[in-house]
Enzyme design. Structure first.
Site, short mmCIF file in Angstrom:
data_model
loop_
_atom_site.label_atom_id
_atom_site.label_comp_id
_atom_site.label_asym_id
_atom_site.label_seq_id
_atom_site.Cartn_x
_atom_site.Cartn_y
_atom_site.Cartn_z
CG HIS A 38 -9.03 -2.17 7.36
ND1 HIS A 38 -8.71 -2.99 6.30
CD2 HIS A 38 -9.07 -0.96 6.34
CE1 HIS A 38 -8.28 -2.79 5.21
NE2 HIS A 38 -8.45 -1.19 5.13
CG ASP B 56 -5.51 -2.17 12.63
OD1 ASP B 56 -4.62 -1.25 12.00
OD2 ASP B 56 -6.40 -2.50 11.59
CD GLN C 299 -6.50 5.09 9.18
OE1 GLN C 299 -5.88 6.41 9.36
NE2 GLN C 299 -6.37 4.57 7.91
CE LYS D 291 -3.47 2.60 6.22
NZ LYS D 291 -4.58 3.14 5.30
CB CYS E 44 -11.53 -1.99 3.64
SG CYS E 44 -10.96 -2.02 2.26
N1 PMP Z 1 -6.21 -1.44 9.46
C1 PMP Z 1 -6.93 0.05 9.37
C2 PMP Z 1 -7.40 0.57 10.50
C3 PMP Z 1 -6.60 0.51 8.01
O1 PMP Z 1 -6.95 1.81 8.20
C4 PMP Z 1 -5.77 0.08 7.25
C5 PMP Z 1 -5.43 0.83 5.67
N2 PMP Z 1 -6.79 1.54 5.19
C6 PMP Z 1 -5.36 -1.28 7.41
C7 PMP Z 1 -5.58 -1.99 8.51
C8 PMP Z 1 -4.86 -1.90 6.44
O2 PMP Z 1 -3.39 -1.44 6.12
P1 PMP Z 1 -2.32 -1.80 4.95
O3 PMP Z 1 -3.19 -1.58 3.81
O4 PMP Z 1 -1.38 -0.57 4.90
O5 PMP Z 1 -1.94 -3.01 5.19
#
Ligand code: PMP
Length: 415
Positions: free
Chosen positions: A132, A209, A212, A235, A373
């Site tokens: 991401h 990270d 997910q 999430k 993203c």
């Molecule tokens: N890493 C991953 C794998 C994600 O899916 C996301 C959210 N789509 C993020 C980081 C960022 O998370 P947040 O927007 O809650 O800070």
């Protein structure tokens, strides 16, 4: 008797679970809502909504100020939330749980505090091509400042991290490896344990990270032996605006503070300021108290289920979706790793993902479309984006039937 009762789990029944999530009862665009955008954010059960409302209705006060009963009650619940989250990931101690605004801020905190203090010219940070943006850009910012480099580990056409490429890139100039546990675009579960152990073998740190991952399977930071683990409440059935940075104690202690302000100090004077201990050193200002309490409620909600039953349900939804996808003319599935959770990413021949998303939305079906993203990953597959259906514990097989009926209509309209 009590302890036996408290260990009893609520048996899995998807229709009963759906009743816990009031938003799912809605009609959208004249159809019963089919919510398949869980990788973007999950819906919230009554338990979470009620916990936040109860906090504001009954104990709203600032924490750690100790001057009156409400403040004591708020502080107790706020710190109880930290302990619950510590148990959730099997942290050795609650003070290793740092509240952040979410995964993005957790990664930025590491880049800002650890990166600025430890990176030097010529150092390298490895990330994968399936990260991401929030696990790429913070590293680029700090590397640019310090003369270090961010290098991508290749991803193959199944959407799996190429471990050979990883080992080829890994040497003692690599100071940190940062990888997602589960890809938000493809749902592939990455071999993080192998990556963590290999990173450590050259003296590099490893950030995971987990944005997910945590909603799909249990995570144990001690078994993983990672250095940092980041995730977001929203999430995981919790509120937006709060997340967790878990870190190894020694590392957190050695890092300079993140932001300056109230709460993070021990003594302030114009001749020099000293800082608070963990976790407060990283928590300047009034925290998201209601968010932490809502986050605890989400984890408590999840903990009444047998996670293996939830995993089995999600697995069966994904398998059913893959099966219907195979039979559906002109679908191209993106990401075909054997180890996937919760996500079905695809393209319809000759149709732009955004158009497919709009036509599904008109039928009450919420999916996400676009690059998610993860623009470097789109480049790997030479595509502008995908349509992504992502599942959670409250989704049903009938909703996947609705998805494919919706796709049939979209195909007729667009092709
Ligand atoms: N890493 C991953 C794998 C994600 O899916 C996301 C959210 N789509 C993020 C980081 C960022 O998370 P947040 O927007 O809650 O800070």
């Amino acid at each position: 008797m009590l302890s036996t009762l408290s260990k009893e789990k609520r048996s899995f029944n998807v229709e009963e679970i759906r009743k816990d999530f009031p938003i799912l009862e809605q009609q959208v665009n004249g159809y019963p809502l089919v919510y398949l955008d869980n990788a973007a954010t999950t819906q919230k059960p009554n338990a979470v909504i009620d916990a936040i409302s109860r906090y504001y209705r009954t104990i709203n006060a600032n924490v750690h100020r100790g001057a009156h009963s409400l403040s004591d009650a708020a502080t107790q619940e706020f710190e109880a939330a930290r302990s619950t989250l510590a148990n959730f990931v099997n942290s050795p101690a609650p003070e290793q749980i740092i509240w952040t605004r979410g995964t993005t801020e957790a990664i930025n905190l590491i880049a800002h505090c650890w990166g600025r203090a430890n990176l030097a010219k010529g150092d390298r940070i490895l990330v994968s091509e399936l990260e991401h943006h929030s696990n790429i850009v913070p590293w680029q910012l700090v590397c640019e400042e310090k003369g270090a480099r961010v290098e991508p580990v290749r991803v193959n056409q199944n959407g799996e991290i190429d471990l050979e490429d990883f080992h080829r890139l890994l040497d003692e100039r690599v100071r940190l490896v940062s990888i997602n546990h589960v890809s938000n675009v493809l749902g592939s579960v990455n071999p993080v344990k192998t990556i963590i152990d290999s990173a450590h073998s050259v003296g590099a740190l490893c950030v995971i990270d987990g944005a997910q991952a945590v909603s799909h399977f249990p995570v144990d930071v001690q078994v993983l032996n990672c250095d940092f683990y980041c995730f977001s409440a929203h999430k995981l059935f919790g509120p937006t605006g709060i997340g967790v940075l878990w870190g190894r104690k020694q590392l957190l202690e050695s890092m300079p503070p993140y932001q300056g302000g109230g709460e993070m100090i021990e003594q302030v004077s114009f001749s020099g300021t000293t800082f608070n201990g963990l976790p407060y050193k990283f928590e300047a200002g009034t925290p998201d108290i209601a968010g932490a309490i809502g986050f605890k409620a989400a984890v408590d909600y999840l903990s009444v289920f047998d996670r293996a039953e939830l995993e089995a349900h999600e697995y069966s939804l994904l398998q059913y979706c893959i099966e219907l996808g195979r039979a559906f003319e002109s679908i191209k599935r993106i990401g075909t790793s054997d180890t996937q959770v919760g996500v079905y990413s695809f393209l319809l021949d000759g149709c732009h993902p955004a158009d497919v998303g709009t036509l599904l939305d008109q039928q009450g079906i919420a999916v996400r479309t676009g690059h998610h993203c993860a623009q470097p990953l789109m480049k790997v597959f030479s595509i502008p984006g995908t349509v992504r259906a992502s599942f959670s514990i409250y989704n049903t097989h009938a909703e996947i039937d609705r998805l494919f009926a919706g796709l049939e209509k979209a195909r007729k309209f667009l092709q």
